[in-house]
Design a protein around this motif. Sequence first.
Motif, PDB file in Angstrom:
ATOM      1  N   ARG A  28     -46.374 -99.597 -58.204  1.00 17.62           N
ATOM      2  CA  ARG A  28     -47.387-100.354 -58.954  1.00 17.62           C
ATOM      3  C   ARG A  28     -48.775 -99.811 -58.689  1.00 17.62           C
ATOM      4  NH1 ARG A  28     -44.090-105.049 -58.086  1.00 17.62           N
ATOM      5  NH2 ARG A  28     -45.110-105.424 -56.100  1.00 17.62           N
ATOM      6  N   GLU A  29     -49.072 -99.481 -57.445  1.00 19.43           N
ATOM      7  CA  GLU A  29     -50.381 -98.927 -57.094  1.00 19.43           C
ATOM      8  C   GLU A  29     -50.591 -97.576 -57.763  1.00 19.43           C
ATOM      9  OE1 GLU A  29     -54.140 -98.597 -55.492  1.00 19.43           O
ATOM     10  OE2 GLU A  29     -52.842-100.364 -55.565  1.00 19.43           O
ATOM     11  N   ARG A  30     -49.557 -96.730 -57.773  1.00 17.64           N
ATOM     12  CA  ARG A  30     -49.656 -95.418 -58.409  1.00 17.64           C
ATOM     13  C   ARG A  30     -49.936 -95.569 -59.910  1.00 17.64           C
ATOM     14  NH1 ARG A  30     -46.651 -91.675 -61.074  1.00 17.64           N
ATOM     15  NH2 ARG A  30     -44.857 -93.040 -61.274  1.00 17.64           N
ATOM     16  N   ILE A  31     -49.227 -96.478 -60.562  1.00 16.08           N
ATOM     17  CA  ILE A  31     -49.434 -96.710 -61.995  1.00 16.08           C
ATOM     18  C   ILE A  31     -50.837 -97.249 -62.240  1.00 16.08           C
ATOM     19  CG2 ILE A  31     -48.684 -98.126 -63.964  1.00 16.08           C
ATOM     20  CD1 ILE A  31     -46.750 -95.848 -63.301  1.00 16.08           C
ATOM     21  N   TRP A  32     -51.296 -98.180 -61.396  1.00 19.73           N
ATOM     22  CA  TRP A  32     -52.633 -98.737 -61.565  1.00 19.73           C
ATOM     23  C   TRP A  32     -53.705 -97.655 -61.445  1.00 19.73           C
ATOM     24  CZ3 TRP A  32     -55.384-101.944 -63.901  1.00 19.73           C
ATOM     25  CH2 TRP A  32     -56.703-102.164 -63.535  1.00 19.73           C
ATOM     26  N   VAL A  33     -53.546 -96.744 -60.506  1.00 18.82           N
ATOM     27  CA  VAL A  33     -54.512 -95.653 -60.344  1.00 18.82           C
ATOM     28  C   VAL A  33     -54.537 -94.800 -61.613  1.00 18.82           C
ATOM     29  CG1 VAL A  33     -54.972 -93.504 -59.081  1.00 18.82           C
ATOM     30  CG2 VAL A  33     -54.439 -95.587 -57.832  1.00 18.82           C
ATOM     31  N   LEU A  34     -53.363 -94.519 -62.183  1.00 18.42           N
ATOM     32  CA  LEU A  34     -53.307 -93.737 -63.423  1.00 18.42           C
ATOM     33  C   LEU A  34     -53.988 -94.478 -64.573  1.00 18.42           C
ATOM     34  CD1 LEU A  34     -49.669 -92.320 -63.256  1.00 18.42           C
ATOM     35  CD2 LEU A  34     -51.804 -91.093 -62.832  1.00 18.42           C
ATOM     36  N   ILE A  69     -57.156 -93.244 -66.787  1.00 15.37           N
ATOM     37  CA  ILE A  69     -57.017 -93.161 -68.240  1.00 15.37           C
ATOM     38  C   ILE A  69     -58.079 -94.010 -68.926  1.00 15.37           C
ATOM     39  CG2 ILE A  69     -55.499 -93.726 -70.187  1.00 15.37           C
ATOM     40  CD1 ILE A  69     -53.131 -93.061 -68.254  1.00 15.37           C
ATOM     41  N   SER A  70     -58.411 -95.169 -68.347  1.00 13.73           N
ATOM     42  CA  SER A  70     -59.390 -96.059 -68.972  1.00 13.73           C
ATOM     43  C   SER A  70     -60.791 -95.459 -69.007  1.00 13.73           C
ATOM     44  CB  SER A  70     -59.430 -97.410 -68.253  1.00 13.73           C
ATOM     45  OG  SER A  70     -60.067 -97.302 -67.000  1.00 13.73           O
ATOM     46  N   THR A  71     -61.051 -94.436 -68.192  1.00 16.57           N
ATOM     47  CA  THR A  71     -62.343 -93.752 -68.234  1.00 16.57           C
ATOM     48  C   THR A  71     -62.364 -92.645 -69.283  1.00 16.57           C
ATOM     49  OG1 THR A  71     -61.748 -92.109 -66.549  1.00 16.57           O
ATOM     50  CG2 THR A  71     -62.729 -94.183 -65.773  1.00 16.57           C
ATOM     51  N   GLY A  72     -61.221 -92.449 -69.961  1.00 10.50           N
ATOM     52  CA  GLY A  72     -61.133 -91.428 -71.004  1.00 10.50           C
ATOM     53  C   GLY A  72     -60.676 -90.078 -70.495  1.00 10.50           C
ATOM     54  N   GLN A  73     -60.267 -90.005 -69.244  1.00  8.71           N
ATOM     55  CA  GLN A  73     -59.844 -88.732 -68.662  1.00  8.71           C
ATOM     56  C   GLN A  73     -58.323 -88.680 -68.532  1.00  8.71           C
ATOM     57  OE1 GLN A  73     -61.785 -88.457 -64.899  1.00  8.71           O
ATOM     58  NE2 GLN A  73     -63.823 -88.343 -65.777  1.00  8.71           N
ATOM     59  N   MET A  74     -57.792 -87.465 -68.586  1.00  4.77           N
ATOM     60  CA  MET A  74     -56.366 -87.254 -68.326  1.00  4.77           C
ATOM     61  C   MET A  74     -56.197 -87.138 -66.815  1.00  4.77           C
ATOM     62  SD  MET A  74     -53.315 -86.839 -69.556  1.00  4.77           S
ATOM     63  CE  MET A  74     -53.385 -86.362 -71.257  1.00  4.77           C
ATOM     64  N   PRO A  75     -55.285 -87.921 -66.221  1.00  2.00           N
ATOM     65  CA  PRO A  75     -55.076 -87.814 -64.776  1.00  2.00           C
ATOM     66  C   PRO A  75     -54.659 -86.396 -64.380  1.00  2.00           C
ATOM     67  CG  PRO A  75     -53.944 -89.737 -65.663  1.00  2.00           C
ATOM     68  CD  PRO A  75     -54.425 -88.930 -66.828  1.00  2.00           C
ATOM     69  N   LEU A 107     -47.165 -95.082 -70.516  1.00  2.00           N
ATOM     70  CA  LEU A 107     -48.598 -95.309 -70.358  1.00  2.00           C
ATOM     71  C   LEU A 107     -49.356 -94.816 -71.588  1.00  2.00           C
ATOM     72  CD1 LEU A 107     -49.057 -94.167 -66.659  1.00  2.00           C
ATOM     73  CD2 LEU A 107     -48.985 -96.496 -67.547  1.00  2.00           C
ATOM     74  N   PRO A 108     -50.521 -95.398 -71.861  1.00  2.00           N
ATOM     75  CA  PRO A 108     -51.326 -94.956 -72.993  1.00  2.00           C
ATOM     76  C   PRO A 108     -51.998 -93.621 -72.707  1.00  2.00           C
ATOM     77  CG  PRO A 108     -52.466 -96.666 -71.786  1.00  2.00           C
ATOM     78  CD  PRO A 108     -51.105 -96.527 -71.169  1.00  2.00           C
ATOM     79  N   GLN A 109     -52.498 -93.016 -73.753  1.00  2.00           N
ATOM     80  CA  GLN A 109     -53.226 -91.759 -73.656  1.00  2.00           C
ATOM     81  C   GLN A 109     -54.715 -92.066 -73.429  1.00  2.00           C
ATOM     82  OE1 GLN A 109     -51.434 -88.722 -73.976  1.00  2.00           O
ATOM     83  NE2 GLN A 109     -49.802 -90.235 -73.837  1.00  2.00           N
ATOM     84  N   PRO A 110     -55.474 -91.107 -72.876  1.00  2.00           N
ATOM     85  CA  PRO A 110     -56.920 -91.314 -72.761  1.00  2.00           C
ATOM     86  C   PRO A 110     -57.496 -91.612 -74.152  1.00  2.00           C
ATOM     87  CG  PRO A 110     -56.260 -89.428 -71.459  1.00  2.00           C
ATOM     88  CD  PRO A 110     -55.054 -89.852 -72.258  1.00  2.00           C
ATOM     89  N   GLY A 111     -58.396 -92.560 -74.206  1.00  2.00           N
ATOM     90  CA  GLY A 111     -58.981 -92.983 -75.473  1.00  2.00           C
ATOM     91  C   GLY A 111     -58.264 -94.183 -76.087  1.00  2.00           C
TER      92      GLY A 111
END
Length: 98
Positions: A25-31, A35-41, A54-58
């Motif tokens: 869960r922590e790993r997914i939350w970090v991703l 992603i919410s900042t618009g960057q690809m992990p 998971l959604p894509q950046p943007g």
Amino acid sequence: MRRVSNHGAKSGVTAMCWACQESERERIWVLVDIISTGQMPAGHTAEDLRAMGLPQPGELMREEQPDGTILIRQVAPSERAKAEPKNAFVCDSPDQKN
């Protein structure tokens, strides 16, 4: 992951211990946060994100509330289409095909 019962083996589902679930869960939350900042992990591709559901950046919107709480919500495809800027540039050179 470690199997905690044989019941999961019969159904094809692997049970995870509490610590592994929390770590996942922590790993997914970090991703999602990245992603919410618009960057690809780093180290991930669009296909990786799709495979994890998971959604894509943007595709996420990040809002800060007056109390400092950060809200992350998924943006509907219709809203993303409205937000994308239209390219008004048109090349009218006879050498270029439109």
